[in-house]
Design an enzyme around this catalytic site. Sequence first.
Site, PDB file in Angstrom:
ATOM      1  CG  ASP A 112      -5.071  -2.926  -0.921  1.00 34.57           C
ATOM      2  OD1 ASP A 112      -5.611  -4.277  -0.628  1.00 34.57           O
ATOM      3  OD2 ASP A 112      -5.741  -2.176  -1.304  1.00 34.57           O
TER       4      ASP A 112
ATOM      5  CE  LYS B  81      -5.725  -2.442   3.417  1.00 34.72           C
ATOM      6  NZ  LYS B  81      -6.767  -1.761   2.533  1.00 34.72           N
TER       7      LYS B  81
ATOM      8  CG  ASP C 124      -2.828   9.392   1.813  1.00 34.99           C
ATOM      9  OD1 ASP C 124      -2.456   8.444   1.474  1.00 34.99           O
ATOM     10  OD2 ASP C 124      -3.507  10.217   0.927  1.00 34.99           O
TER      11      ASP C 124
HETATM   12  P1  5GP Z   1      -1.538  -1.930  -3.784  1.00 35.40           P
HETATM   13  O1  5GP Z   1      -0.774  -1.374  -5.242  1.00 35.40           O
HETATM   14  O2  5GP Z   1      -0.605  -3.037  -3.180  1.00 35.40           O
HETATM   15  O3  5GP Z   1      -2.857  -2.194  -4.185  1.00 35.40           O
HETATM   16  O4  5GP Z   1      -1.495  -0.889  -2.910  1.00 35.40           O
HETATM   17  C1  5GP Z   1      -0.435  -0.045  -2.222  1.00 35.40           C
HETATM   18  C2  5GP Z   1      -0.552   1.296  -1.964  1.00 35.40           C
HETATM   19  O5  5GP Z   1      -1.731   1.776  -1.951  1.00 35.40           O
HETATM   20  C3  5GP Z   1       0.142   1.707  -0.794  1.00 35.40           C
HETATM   21  O6  5GP Z   1       1.476   2.136  -1.155  1.00 35.40           O
HETATM   22  C4  5GP Z   1      -0.723   2.775  -0.310  1.00 35.40           C
HETATM   23  O7  5GP Z   1      -0.290   3.926  -0.864  1.00 35.40           O
HETATM   24  C5  5GP Z   1      -2.158   2.560  -0.871  1.00 35.40           C
HETATM   25  N1  5GP Z   1      -3.122   1.656   0.067  1.00 35.40           N
HETATM   26  C6  5GP Z   1      -3.502   0.480   0.061  1.00 35.40           C
HETATM   27  N2  5GP Z   1      -4.299   0.154   0.998  1.00 35.40           N
HETATM   28  C7  5GP Z   1      -4.437   1.151   1.848  1.00 35.40           C
HETATM   29  C8  5GP Z   1      -5.006   1.493   3.092  1.00 35.40           C
HETATM   30  O8  5GP Z   1      -6.009   0.775   3.664  1.00 35.40           O
HETATM   31  N3  5GP Z   1      -4.945   2.933   3.677  1.00 35.40           N
HETATM   32  C9  5GP Z   1      -4.368   3.731   2.867  1.00 35.40           C
HETATM   33  N4  5GP Z   1      -4.266   4.800   3.334  1.00 35.40           N
HETATM   34  N5  5GP Z   1      -3.564   3.481   1.653  1.00 35.40           N
HETATM   35  C10 5GP Z   1      -3.676   2.349   1.100  1.00 35.40           C
END
Ligand code: 5GP
Length: 203
Positions: free
Chosen positions: A113, A141, A169
């Site tokens: 994300d 994403k 989740d």
């Molecule tokens: P980042 O550090 O890349 O922003 O986010 C990664 C982590 O955030 C992922 O491992 C996941 O646990 C959580 N995450 C990001 N987007 C989503 C989403 O759309 N749904 C869920 N359930 N978790 C997300």
Amino acid sequence: MQADAGIDRVLIGREAISRRLDELAQAITADLCAQANGIPDQITLVPILTGSIVFLSDLIRRLPLRMQIRLISVSSYPGTSQASQGAKIEASLSQIPETLVAQHVLIIDDILDSGQTLRLARDLIQAKQPATLRTCVLLRKKRPIAMAFPVDYVAFEIPDEFVVGYGLDFDDYYRNLPDIVTLRSDFVSKAVRQAGSSSGLIR
Ligand code: 5GP
Ligand code: MG
């Protein structure tokens, strides 16, 4: 309450996931073998808890390689929040050894994300000096920051929406759904209100 209460729509169904994992496993195996000039002695997988567990369990059974699994926990979406609250390693749950010298390492996460989680994990592993280090995510994403983040394997690119199921989740629920789905916004708002938290809801 039913396990699937509050679902809006199925974004990626279980059959599509299964087919894509076959392709992904083949690509990962072929790349590792090419890199090691034959079958590597062994590989080390570093799955990021908890969201990657279902993806991991399906992926590893498609990788015909001698492997070790070292879990790591990074928290970024506590409780009912739907936007990252900043990533941090949970040291007590980490199984990363002191050194990874001469190891071929593959980090596995559920979704890319903002990239904070993967960056943190990648920097931590890189410091252990593995022979090779690759990254693999189930979902990425389609938002500029995620698309610009370097990652070696992506199973699916999805719209910039909050998804659950297949390991992902909302407030620790829905991980056991076999498909990747979106939730109804009225259902999410209600859950967030009930949790007494509005953090990260609007993005
Ligand atoms: P980042 O550090 O890349 O922003 O986010 C990664 C982590 O955030 C992922 O491992 C996941 O646990 C959580 N995450 C990001 N987007 C989503 C989403 O759309 N749904 C869920 N359930 N978790 C997300
Ligand atoms: Mg996660």
